[in-house]
Design a protein around this motif. Structure first.
Motif, PDB file in Angstrom:
ATOM      1  N   MET A   1       0.995  -1.186   0.158  1.00 23.95           N
ATOM      2  CA  MET A   1       0.014  -0.091   0.134  1.00 23.95           C
ATOM      3  C   MET A   1       0.930   1.195  -0.035  1.00 23.95           C
ATOM      4  N   GLY A   2       0.335   2.424  -0.551  1.00 22.49           N
ATOM      5  CA  GLY A   2       1.156   3.481  -0.499  1.00 22.49           C
ATOM      6  C   GLY A   2       0.592   4.683  -1.432  1.00 22.49           C
ATOM      7  N   ASP A   3       1.253   5.766  -1.382  1.00 23.57           N
ATOM      8  CA  ASP A   3       1.006   6.906  -2.237  1.00 23.57           C
ATOM      9  C   ASP A   3       1.875   7.024  -3.449  1.00 23.57           C
ATOM     10  N   PHE A   4       1.237   6.480  -4.722  1.00 24.29           N
ATOM     11  CA  PHE A   4       2.077   6.760  -5.769  1.00 24.29           C
ATOM     12  C   PHE A   4       1.355   7.486  -6.647  1.00 24.29           C
ATOM     13  N   ASN A   5       2.009   8.520  -7.347  1.00 24.26           N
ATOM     14  CA  ASN A   5       1.503   9.528  -7.964  1.00 24.26           C
ATOM     15  C   ASN A   5       1.672   9.015  -9.611  1.00 24.26           C
ATOM     16  N   TYR A   6       0.562   8.350  -9.938  1.00 24.57           N
ATOM     17  CA  TYR A   6       0.344   7.949 -11.165  1.00 24.57           C
ATOM     18  C   TYR A   6      -0.679   8.464 -11.624  1.00 24.57           C
ATOM     19  N   ARG A   7      -0.955   9.766 -11.746  1.00 23.13           N
ATOM     20  CA  ARG A   7      -2.168  10.263 -12.098  1.00 23.13           C
ATOM     21  C   ARG A   7      -2.866  10.106 -13.412  1.00 23.13           C
ATOM     22  N   LYS A   8      -2.008   9.737 -14.425  1.00 19.61           N
ATOM     23  CA  LYS A   8      -2.526   9.336 -15.650  1.00 19.61           C
ATOM     24  C   LYS A   8      -3.102   8.068 -16.240  1.00 19.61           C
ATOM     25  N   VAL A   9      -3.146   7.180 -15.103  1.00 16.58           N
ATOM     26  CA  VAL A   9      -3.358   5.664 -15.267  1.00 16.58           C
ATOM     27  C   VAL A   9      -4.842   5.493 -14.681  1.00 16.58           C
ATOM     28  N   ASP A  10      -5.518   4.894 -15.707  1.00 18.26           N
ATOM     29  CA  ASP A  10      -7.037   4.445 -15.484  1.00 18.26           C
ATOM     30  C   ASP A  10      -6.586   3.154 -15.026  1.00 18.26           C
ATOM     31  N   TRP A  11      -6.757   2.697 -13.876  1.00 17.19           N
ATOM     32  CA  TRP A  11      -6.402   1.350 -13.251  1.00 17.19           C
ATOM     33  C   TRP A  11      -7.437   0.257 -13.662  1.00 17.19           C
ATOM     34  N   LYS A  12      -8.680   0.883 -14.167  1.00 10.43           N
ATOM     35  CA  LYS A  12      -9.628  -0.510 -14.637  1.00 10.43           C
ATOM     36  C   LYS A  12      -9.227  -0.716 -15.842  1.00 10.43           C
ATOM     37  N   THR A  13      -8.873   0.037 -16.908  1.00  8.61           N
ATOM     38  CA  THR A  13      -8.497  -0.301 -18.234  1.00  8.61           C
ATOM     39  C   THR A  13      -6.902  -0.366 -18.249  1.00  8.61           C
ATOM     40  N   LYS A  14      -5.959   0.054 -17.555  1.00  4.24           N
ATOM     41  CA  LYS A  14      -4.576   0.493 -17.789  1.00  4.24           C
ATOM     42  C   LYS A  14      -4.307   0.932 -18.776  1.00  4.24           C
ATOM     43  N   HIS A  15      -4.943   2.345 -19.132  1.00 10.94           N
ATOM     44  CA  HIS A  15      -4.519   3.083 -20.330  1.00 10.94           C
ATOM     45  C   HIS A  15      -4.450   4.434 -19.674  1.00 10.94           C
ATOM     46  N   ASN A  16      -3.862   5.167 -20.773  1.00  6.50           N
ATOM     47  CA  ASN A  16      -3.992   6.853 -20.199  1.00  6.50           C
ATOM     48  C   ASN A  16      -5.345   7.221 -20.016  1.00  6.50           C
ATOM     49  N   LYS A  17      -5.517   7.913 -18.810  1.00  4.25           N
ATOM     50  CA  LYS A  17      -6.743   8.406 -18.337  1.00  4.25           C
ATOM     51  C   LYS A  17      -7.386   9.523 -19.436  1.00  4.25           C
ATOM     52  N   GLU A  18      -6.458  10.251 -19.778  1.00 11.54           N
ATOM     53  CA  GLU A  18      -7.013  11.472 -20.486  1.00 11.54           C
ATOM     54  C   GLU A  18      -7.017  11.115 -21.776  1.00 11.54           C
ATOM     55  N   TYR A  19      -6.358  10.203 -22.660  1.00  5.95           N
ATOM     56  CA  TYR A  19      -6.548  10.069 -23.906  1.00  5.95           C
ATOM     57  C   TYR A  19      -7.037   8.610 -24.374  1.00  5.95           C
ATOM     58  N   GLY A  20      -7.249   7.638 -23.423  1.00  3.49           N
ATOM     59  CA  GLY A  20      -7.576   6.294 -23.694  1.00  3.49           C
ATOM     60  C   GLY A  20      -6.477   5.479 -24.431  1.00  3.49           C
ATOM     61  N   SER A  21      -5.276   5.710 -24.508  1.00  2.00           N
ATOM     62  CA  SER A  21      -4.459   5.283 -25.269  1.00  2.00           C
ATOM     63  C   SER A  21      -3.401   4.754 -24.192  1.00  2.00           C
ATOM     64  N   CYS A  22      -2.396   3.976 -24.894  1.00  6.33           N
ATOM     65  CA  CYS A  22      -1.334   3.145 -24.277  1.00  6.33           C
ATOM     66  C   CYS A  22      -0.715   4.097 -23.330  1.00  6.33           C
ATOM     67  N   LEU A  23      -0.337   3.632 -22.329  1.00  7.46           N
ATOM     68  CA  LEU A  23       0.764   4.646 -21.513  1.00  7.46           C
ATOM     69  C   LEU A  23       2.434   4.385 -21.956  1.00  7.46           C
ATOM     70  N   SER A  24       2.844   5.532 -21.580  1.00  3.14           N
ATOM     71  CA  SER A  24       4.393   5.443 -21.902  1.00  3.14           C
ATOM     72  C   SER A  24       5.019   5.083 -20.403  1.00  3.14           C
ATOM     73  N   ASP A  25       6.237   4.893 -20.574  1.00  2.00           N
ATOM     74  CA  ASP A  25       7.025   4.310 -19.257  1.00  2.00           C
ATOM     75  C   ASP A  25       6.932   5.322 -18.163  1.00  2.00           C
ATOM     76  N   SER A  26       7.079   6.741 -18.629  1.00  2.00           N
ATOM     77  CA  SER A  26       6.868   7.592 -17.417  1.00  2.00           C
ATOM     78  C   SER A  26       5.666   7.782 -17.087  1.00  2.00           C
ATOM     79  N   ASP A  27       4.554   7.502 -17.600  1.00  2.00           N
ATOM     80  CA  ASP A  27       3.145   7.696 -17.135  1.00  2.00           C
ATOM     81  C   ASP A  27       2.714   6.438 -16.375  1.00  2.00           C
TER      82      ASP A  27
END
Length: 154
Positions: A1-27
């Motif tokens: 458990m912890g505080d991870f700042n991965y704001r762009k991740v949609d954890w249900k789909t595991k895609h970019n939350k803003e664009y719905g696309s695949c994530l980059s390594d930094s995201d």
């Protein structure tokens, strides 16, 4: 458990939350890859700070945690609460039959075996049957004579 700042991740789909696309390594794609390789899952899918899921709950036993929720806002992040099922269901022991061979009627078994070989096994058809059919006939006879001539407990 912890505080991870991965704001762009949609954890249900595991895609970019803003664009719905695949994530980059930094995201967060590297974290998702590590979780996948370890057989782990992130269980928090609801926002824990404003509209972001920042407090993660990562486990390799996702079925053991139930009723995951955030009851109150006591700080700038939501508190995560979950119930852990720590008992395993009891396995049912299958019933077994134990023969009491010391109390068997072996004279009757010998008589049954002689009758079986003359009338059912060596009756002119034993060479025309397949090996599996012959074994099935012998196996069936052994089971029947045991059940009839030897006492058993369950």
């Amino acid at each position: 458990m912890g505080d991870f700042n991965y704001r762009k991740v949609d954890w249900k789909t595991k895609h970019n939350k803003e664009y719905g696309s695949c994530l980059s390594d930094s995201d967060g794609q590297q974290l998702i890859d590590i979780l996948h390789e370890a057989g782990a899952e992130q269980l928090i899918t609801f926002p824990t700070r404003e509209h972001n899921t920042l407090d993660l709950f990562i486990t390799t036993l996702p079925g053991q945690f139930v009723n995951i929720q955030s009851p109150d806002r006591l700080s700038d992040h939501d508190i995560i609460e979950a119930n852990f099922k720590c008992t395993l269901p009891r396995k049912k022991v299958p019933k077994r039959t134990c023969f009491q061979y010391s109390r068997g009627n072996y004279n009757q078994m010998r008589s049954d075996a002689r009758k079986f070989t003359k009338e059912k096994y060596f009756n002119g058809h034993h060479n025309t049957r397949s090996v599996e059919d012959n074994w099935g006939i012998v196996n069936n006879f052994i089971g029947e004579t045991l059940n009839f001539n030897v006492l058993a407990k369950t």
